[in-house]
Design a protein around this motif. Structure first.
Motif, mmCIF file in Angstrom:
data_model
loop_
_atom_site.group_PDB
_atom_site.id
_atom_site.type_symbol
_atom_site.label_atom_id
_atom_site.label_comp_id
_atom_site.label_asym_id
_atom_site.label_seq_id
_atom_site.Cartn_x
_atom_site.Cartn_y
_atom_site.Cartn_z
ATOM 1 N N GLY A 224 0.841 -1.206 0.000
ATOM 2 C CA GLY A 224 0.000 0.000 0.000
ATOM 3 C C GLY A 224 0.867 1.243 0.000
ATOM 4 N N LYS A 225 0.372 2.252 -0.636
ATOM 5 C CA LYS A 225 1.159 3.478 -0.804
ATOM 6 C C LYS A 225 1.192 4.334 0.456
ATOM 7 C CE LYS A 225 -1.548 4.491 -4.370
ATOM 8 N NZ LYS A 225 -2.154 3.150 -4.600
ATOM 9 N N ARG A 226 0.244 4.141 1.363
ATOM 10 C CA ARG A 226 0.084 4.999 2.546
ATOM 11 C C ARG A 226 -0.174 6.445 2.117
ATOM 12 N NH1 ARG A 226 -0.807 0.517 5.166
ATOM 13 N NH2 ARG A 226 0.909 -0.432 6.283
ATOM 14 N N PHE A 227 -0.942 6.579 1.043
ATOM 15 C CA PHE A 227 -1.186 7.908 0.477
ATOM 16 C C PHE A 227 -1.966 8.804 1.450
ATOM 17 C CE2 PHE A 227 -3.817 10.711 -2.324
ATOM 18 C CZ PHE A 227 -2.785 11.504 -2.774
ATOM 19 N N ARG A 228 -2.968 8.217 2.112
ATOM 20 C CA ARG A 228 -3.791 9.026 3.016
ATOM 21 C C ARG A 228 -2.978 9.470 4.235
ATOM 22 N NH1 ARG A 228 -5.659 5.478 0.128
ATOM 23 N NH2 ARG A 228 -7.632 5.580 -1.001
ATOM 24 N N ALA A 229 -2.140 8.570 4.743
ATOM 25 C CA ALA A 229 -1.253 8.949 5.853
ATOM 26 C C ALA A 229 -0.282 10.032 5.397
ATOM 27 C CB ALA A 229 -0.487 7.723 6.351
ATOM 28 N N ILE B 193 -8.208 2.504 8.982
ATOM 29 C CA ILE B 193 -9.555 2.637 8.400
ATOM 30 C C ILE B 193 -9.519 2.230 6.928
ATOM 31 C CG2 ILE B 193 -11.336 4.300 7.646
ATOM 32 C CD1 ILE B 193 -11.516 3.854 10.619
ATOM 33 N N HIS B 194 -8.532 2.747 6.219
ATOM 34 C CA HIS B 194 -8.424 2.438 4.783
ATOM 35 C C HIS B 194 -8.266 0.922 4.582
ATOM 36 C CE1 HIS B 194 -7.176 2.551 0.660
ATOM 37 N NE2 HIS B 194 -5.935 2.218 0.928
ATOM 38 N N THR B 195 -7.433 0.295 5.406
ATOM 39 C CA THR B 195 -7.221 -1.154 5.276
ATOM 40 C C THR B 195 -8.520 -1.909 5.551
ATOM 41 O OG1 THR B 195 -4.943 -0.839 5.999
ATOM 42 C CG2 THR B 195 -5.762 -3.099 6.011
ATOM 43 N N ARG C 277 -5.228 -8.551 -3.768
ATOM 44 C CA ARG C 277 -5.125 -7.180 -3.246
ATOM 45 C C ARG C 277 -3.657 -6.938 -2.911
ATOM 46 N NH1 ARG C 277 -7.743 -2.479 -3.198
ATOM 47 N NH2 ARG C 277 -9.740 -3.543 -2.859
ATOM 48 N N ARG C 278 -3.121 -5.843 -3.386
ATOM 49 C CA ARG C 278 -1.717 -5.489 -3.134
ATOM 50 C C ARG C 278 -0.792 -6.658 -3.482
ATOM 51 N NH1 ARG C 278 -2.811 -2.504 2.740
ATOM 52 N NH2 ARG C 278 -3.341 -0.461 1.940
ATOM 53 N N GLY C 279 -1.147 -7.335 -4.558
ATOM 54 C CA GLY C 279 -0.302 -8.415 -5.063
ATOM 55 C C GLY C 279 -0.381 -9.714 -4.280
HETATM 56 C C1 GRG Z 1 -18.801 -2.379 6.180
HETATM 57 C C2 GRG Z 1 -19.138 -4.178 4.429
HETATM 58 C C3 GRG Z 1 -18.615 -2.861 4.791
HETATM 59 C C4 GRG Z 1 -17.972 -2.120 3.874
HETATM 60 C C5 GRG Z 1 -17.159 -0.945 4.181
HETATM 61 C C6 GRG Z 1 -15.862 -1.342 1.690
HETATM 62 C C7 GRG Z 1 -16.363 -0.038 2.073
HETATM 63 C C8 GRG Z 1 -17.295 0.106 3.201
HETATM 64 C C9 GRG Z 1 -16.031 1.013 1.442
HETATM 65 C C10 GRG Z 1 -15.132 0.876 0.270
HETATM 66 C C11 GRG Z 1 -14.411 2.065 0.029
HETATM 67 C C12 GRG Z 1 -13.371 1.755 -0.977
HETATM 68 C C13 GRG Z 1 -12.708 0.432 -0.971
HETATM 69 C C14 GRG Z 1 -13.037 2.696 -1.815
HETATM 70 C C15 GRG Z 1 -11.998 2.492 -2.828
HETATM 71 C C16 GRG Z 1 -10.962 3.491 -2.584
HETATM 72 C C17 GRG Z 1 -9.695 3.195 -3.329
HETATM 73 C C18 GRG Z 1 -9.410 3.975 -4.547
HETATM 74 C C19 GRG Z 1 -8.861 2.270 -2.882
HETATM 75 C C20 GRG Z 1 -7.469 2.059 -3.367
HETATM 76 O O1 GRG Z 1 -6.671 2.952 -2.610
HETATM 77 P P1 GRG Z 1 -5.101 3.015 -2.771
HETATM 78 O O2 GRG Z 1 -4.732 3.077 -4.232
HETATM 79 O O3 GRG Z 1 -4.645 1.608 -2.191
HETATM 80 O O4 GRG Z 1 -4.588 4.105 -1.918
HETATM 81 P P2 GRG Z 1 -3.286 1.184 -1.456
HETATM 82 O O5 GRG Z 1 -3.189 -0.313 -1.669
HETATM 83 O O6 GRG Z 1 -2.139 1.928 -2.097
HETATM 84 O O7 GRG Z 1 -3.449 1.526 -0.022
#
Ligand code: GRG
Length: 288
Positions: free
Chosen positions: A44-49, A76-78, A95-97
């Motif tokens: 993961g890129k940790r872009f939000r952090a 949260i993102h994870t 996911r993430r390879g």
């Molecule tokens: C409670 C069942 C339940 C679901 C939770 C799943 C969910 C709600 C929301 C999904 C939100 C989501 C997955 C949005 C996609 C956002 C996105 C572009 C993800 C990829 O982000 P990167 O590229 O990933 O930053 P890395 O791997 O770099 O962290």
């Protein structure tokens, strides 16, 4: 320093912090702690952090104060990725390879690991002792934020009457809300003023929307190897994406315009915003 180099430095900091914070694989119940570590440390890129830390640094903040907050946002993102991959959602295998969490640990543990990460995130975000941080995050991930966007996303599958407003709603809620909150929370930890928070929030909404549009584009143009996930799954599931509504070229142009507007908004701030602008450009130049 380039934005990619900067992100790498923040990623190392966040990973070290999380490694020290999270329970170990041998702590009971072992299965959930193994599952949590499998997902959190899968890359993961940790872009939000990175955005959160950059916003704090831009307003003269202290890294020790922002680091738990930035790390909590990544939890949260994870959690959102784990749940998004579940069979009842996108049903993704990669996911993430690596194989998705439910493929390795089972669906029950994957649901619980996501839930646990959601809770653990708030322990971290509470650390600076500023309840505004809790509220900003809770608002960003609830039904008026990420979950609301995800519900609209799930319900939009296979619809052939999607409008610009529909896809805009999905993307701003599902993805931009957390990205915007990450920036705002970083700025809050650094004591930014209310008017400055408005600017940062809007900047975040624009780059957050651009981030999801680029994600849609990469799902068409990239490969499983580069992205580390199942490319083409949006199209396969007939999901609501910008390319579906606007086509590829127009989607890319919209993302570029959003970033340009976002960068322009920062000019009203009396602070050093070079790296924030760099990270905004990264949103459209990224290939992963
Ligand atoms: C409670 C069942 C339940 C679901 C939770 C799943 C969910 C709600 C929301 C999904 C939100 C989501 C997955 C949005 C996609 C956002 C996105 C572009 C993800 C990829 O982000 P990167 O590229 O990933 O930053 P890395 O791997 O770099 O962290």
């Amino acid at each position: 320093m380039t934005p990619v180099e900067y992100l790498e430095i923040q990623k190392k900091r966040v990973n070290e912090y999380l490694d020290a914070f999270l329970l170990g694989e041998d702590d009971a119940p072992e299965s959930i702690h193994r599952a949590i570590r499998y997902s959190v440390f899968s890359g993961g890129k940790r872009f939000r952090a990175g955005l959160c830390i950059t916003a704090a640094e831009s307003f003269g903040g202290d890294i020790d104060r922002v680091l738990p907050v930035a790390s909590g946002i990544e939890l949260i993102h994870t959690y959102s990725l784990i749940h998004d991959d579940l069979p009842c959602m996108d049903d993704d295998d990669l996911r993430r390879g690596k194989p998705t969490l439910h493929k390795v640990f089972g669906e029950n543990i994957a649901v619980l690991a996501g839930d646990a990460l959601n809770a653990l995130a708030f322990t971290l975000v509470a650390k600076p002792g500023d309840c505004r941080l809790i509220r900003i995050l809770a608002d960003a991930i609830g039904t008026e934020g990420m979950i609301g966007g995800q519900v609209a996303d799930v319900e939009a599958v296979e619809r052939d009457d999607l409008t610009e407003d529909d896809v805009n709603f999905i993307h701003t809620h599902k993805t931009a809300a957390l990205i915007s909150a990450s920036l705002e929370m970083g700025a809050v930890t650094a004591g930014a003023e209310d008017e400055e928070l408005v600017v940062i929030r809007n900047f975040g909404k624009h780059i957050g929307l651009a981030f999801q549009i680029v994600d849609d584009v990469l799902d068409i143009e990239s490969t499983d190897e580069v992205l580390g996930k199942d490319v083409g799954s949006d199209m396969e599931q007939d999901k609501a994406t910008y390319p579906k509504v606007f086509g590829l070229d127009r989607s890319k142009a919209i993302a570029r315009d959003l970033v340009e507007d976002a960068v322009g908004e920062l000019d009203s701030l009396r602070h050093e915003t070079g790296m924030l602008k760099g990270l905004a450009q990264f949103v459209i130049s990224r290939v992963y």
